[in-house]
Design a protein around this motif. Structure first.
Motif, mmCIF file in Angstrom:
data_model
loop_
_atom_site.group_PDB
_atom_site.id
_atom_site.type_symbol
_atom_site.label_atom_id
_atom_site.label_comp_id
_atom_site.label_asym_id
_atom_site.label_seq_id
_atom_site.Cartn_x
_atom_site.Cartn_y
_atom_site.Cartn_z
ATOM 1 N N ILE A 114 0.824 -1.222 0.000
ATOM 2 C CA ILE A 114 0.000 0.000 0.000
ATOM 3 C C ILE A 114 0.850 1.261 0.000
ATOM 4 O O ILE A 114 0.638 2.120 -0.845
ATOM 5 N N PRO A 115 1.830 1.420 0.877
ATOM 6 C CA PRO A 115 2.691 2.589 0.746
ATOM 7 C C PRO A 115 3.450 2.594 -0.568
ATOM 8 O O PRO A 115 3.672 3.656 -1.157
ATOM 9 N N ALA A 116 3.846 1.419 -1.037
ATOM 10 C CA ALA A 116 4.607 1.356 -2.281
ATOM 11 C C ALA A 116 3.764 1.775 -3.472
ATOM 12 O O ALA A 116 4.291 2.153 -4.510
ATOM 13 N N CYS A 117 2.463 1.714 -3.294
ATOM 14 C CA CYS A 117 1.546 2.096 -4.358
ATOM 15 C C CYS A 117 1.773 3.543 -4.774
ATOM 16 O O CYS A 117 1.447 3.941 -5.881
ATOM 17 N N CYS A 118 2.386 4.326 -3.887
ATOM 18 C CA CYS A 118 2.525 5.753 -4.153
ATOM 19 C C CYS A 118 3.750 6.078 -4.990
ATOM 20 O O CYS A 118 3.932 7.216 -5.397
ATOM 21 N N PHE A 119 4.599 5.109 -5.233
ATOM 22 C CA PHE A 119 5.707 5.362 -6.138
ATOM 23 C C PHE A 119 5.306 4.881 -7.525
ATOM 24 O O PHE A 119 5.543 3.745 -7.883
ATOM 25 N N TYR A 120 4.646 5.753 -8.248
ATOM 26 C CA TYR A 120 4.184 5.451 -9.601
ATOM 27 C C TYR A 120 3.144 4.353 -9.655
ATOM 28 O O TYR A 120 2.687 3.982 -10.718
ATOM 29 N N GLY A 121 2.799 3.777 -8.545
ATOM 30 C CA GLY A 121 1.830 2.696 -8.566
ATOM 31 C C GLY A 121 2.413 1.377 -9.014
ATOM 32 O O GLY A 121 1.842 0.327 -8.767
ATOM 33 N N VAL A 122 3.583 1.443 -9.645
ATOM 34 C CA VAL A 122 4.131 0.209 -10.209
ATOM 35 C C VAL A 122 4.633 -0.709 -9.106
ATOM 36 O O VAL A 122 4.393 -1.913 -9.124
ATOM 37 N N PHE A 123 5.302 -0.101 -8.125
ATOM 38 C CA PHE A 123 5.836 -0.933 -7.049
ATOM 39 C C PHE A 123 4.717 -1.578 -6.245
ATOM 40 O O PHE A 123 4.831 -2.720 -5.810
ATOM 41 N N GLY A 124 3.655 -0.823 -6.057
ATOM 42 C CA GLY A 124 2.511 -1.389 -5.369
ATOM 43 C C GLY A 124 1.975 -2.591 -6.124
ATOM 44 O O GLY A 124 1.637 -3.620 -5.533
ATOM 45 N N LEU A 125 1.936 -2.461 -7.442
ATOM 46 C CA LEU A 125 1.454 -3.565 -8.269
ATOM 47 C C LEU A 125 2.359 -4.785 -8.107
ATOM 48 O O LEU A 125 1.878 -5.904 -7.901
ATOM 49 N N ILE A 126 3.677 -4.544 -8.159
ATOM 50 C CA ILE A 126 4.615 -5.662 -8.063
ATOM 51 C C ILE A 126 4.474 -6.367 -6.712
ATOM 52 O O ILE A 126 4.265 -7.577 -6.639
ATOM 53 N N PHE A 127 4.552 -5.572 -5.642
ATOM 54 C CA PHE A 127 4.452 -6.170 -4.309
ATOM 55 C C PHE A 127 3.110 -6.874 -4.121
ATOM 56 O O PHE A 127 3.045 -7.972 -3.577
ATOM 57 N N GLY A 128 2.067 -6.198 -4.565
ATOM 58 C CA GLY A 128 0.737 -6.772 -4.388
ATOM 59 C C GLY A 128 0.604 -8.113 -5.087
ATOM 60 O O GLY A 128 0.100 -9.077 -4.517
ATOM 61 N N VAL A 129 1.099 -8.168 -6.330
ATOM 62 C CA VAL A 129 0.959 -9.417 -7.088
ATOM 63 C C VAL A 129 1.797 -10.518 -6.444
ATOM 64 O O VAL A 129 1.345 -11.664 -6.323
ATOM 65 N N ILE A 130 3.010 -10.154 -6.003
ATOM 66 C CA ILE A 130 3.855 -11.176 -5.366
ATOM 67 C C ILE A 130 3.181 -11.711 -4.106
ATOM 68 O O ILE A 130 3.112 -12.924 -3.883
ATOM 69 N N ALA A 131 2.650 -10.775 -3.291
ATOM 70 C CA ALA A 131 1.980 -11.218 -2.066
ATOM 71 C C ALA A 131 0.785 -12.098 -2.388
ATOM 72 O O ALA A 131 0.544 -13.114 -1.730
ATOM 73 N N TRP A 132 0.059 -11.724 -3.399
ATOM 74 C CA TRP A 132 -1.113 -12.490 -3.823
ATOM 75 C C TRP A 132 -0.702 -13.918 -4.204
ATOM 76 O O TRP A 132 -1.273 -14.915 -3.740
ATOM 77 N N ILE A 133 0.350 -14.012 -5.051
ATOM 78 C CA ILE A 133 0.770 -15.333 -5.525
ATOM 79 C C ILE A 133 1.287 -16.191 -4.377
ATOM 80 O O ILE A 133 0.900 -17.360 -4.229
ATOM 81 N N LEU A 134 2.148 -15.591 -3.546
ATOM 82 C CA LEU A 134 2.696 -16.363 -2.418
ATOM 83 C C LEU A 134 1.581 -16.846 -1.496
ATOM 84 O O LEU A 134 1.543 -18.004 -1.090
ATOM 85 N N GLY A 135 0.663 -15.909 -1.189
ATOM 86 C CA GLY A 135 -0.430 -16.268 -0.290
ATOM 87 C C GLY A 135 -1.304 -17.354 -0.874
ATOM 88 O O GLY A 135 -1.642 -18.335 -0.203
#
Lengths: 157, 107
Positions: free
Chosen positions: A71-92
């Motif tokens: 969520i905080p990473a979402c504020c850096f262009y949104g791209v980092f939020g996307l990357i982290f979010g997708v990784i967390a989603w897949i791992l989970g």
């Protein structure tokens, strides 16, 4: 899963072989890993979350932490939020699947963590995607119609 | 001691990270205001903090709660994190839409 072959605990005279095989090194080598798809041992399962012989899912904590950082990473262009979010989603999601295959093998608390990580990752991904779509729309609007862009942002004064 | 802290916070206020998004594109991202908000929270001004960025307090709560949860393995920890996280996402979304409607994105 290689563990399915070594079912009965009593019939095996050699215990050494068993102790070496489990792929994820268990922290507490209590009564060795219970065989999957069988009745759980009478004492193990519910009383303590930290059941003996059960282990944490490998990626549960990582998924949870990544999902929250997303969520905080979402504020850096949104791209980092996307990357982290997708990784967390897949791992989970992977861990949830793993738990559902043989629930007796893993601790319930780590299962909950994995599920929370999955959901946090999903939310962060959605938020990032929304933001990126918004930015793309804005840029497209700014290029094609600069006056409307100015009005939209600076108001009508 | 108190003055020292105040000086430090003032100094911090002049050395915040500039939002890379804003420097490139010229308007706020959904996270803009967070640092200022944390700063005013450190100064003890809850209302100002909320005005600058409403999601600060829940967000900090989630961070701290997650650390505690991972250490002590709370029973309802994961559930609470999930709900709080969804709440934060909704707050951020509403805040951003509010900013757009009030032409506060460029300030």
């Amino acid at each position: 899963m290689s563990e399915e072959q070594e079912n009965p605990q009593e019939n095996r005279p050699i215990d050494l072989n068993k102790n070496e095989t489990p792929p994820f090194g268990p922290l507490n080598s209590g009564p060795s890993v219970p065989p999957p798809f069988q009745q759980p041992p009478p004492f193990g399962q519910f009383p303590g979350g930290m059941g003996m012989g059960q282990q944490n899912l490998p990626n549960a904590t990582a998924a949870l932490v990544l999902g929250i950082i997303a969520i905080p990473a979402c504020c850096f262009y949104g791209v980092f939020g996307l990357i982290f979010g997708v990784i967390a989603w897949i791992l989970g999601a992977g861990d949830v699947k793993k738990y559902n295959l043989n629930p007796s093998l893993y601790t319930e608390s780590s299962y909950k963590n994995a599920k929370a990580g999955k959901i946090c990752g999903m939310i962060a991904t959605i938020l990032s995607v929304l933001f990126i779509v918004f930015v793309v729309l804005i840029i497209a609007g700014a290029i094609t119609n600069p006056e409307a862009y100015d009005k939209f942002f600076k108001g009508f004064n | 001691m108190d003055r020292q802290l105040h000086n430090f916070l003032d100094w911090l206020g002049h050395h915040l990270f500039a939002c890379p998004f804003k420097t490139h594109f010229g308007f706020d991202c959904p996270g803009c205001g967070f640092q200022r908000s944390v700063l005013s929270l450190l100064k003890g001004d809850l209302l100002e903090s909320f005005k600058l960025y409403p999601a600060t307090i829940p967000l900090l709560f989630i961070f701290i709660y997650t650390i505690v949860h991972l250490r002590m393995d709370l029973k309802i920890g994961a559930q609470v994190i999930k709900i709080a996280f969804a709440g934060v996402a909704v707050i951020i979304l509403i805040n951003y839409i509010y900013k757009i409607y009030n032409h506060q994105l460029i300030s």
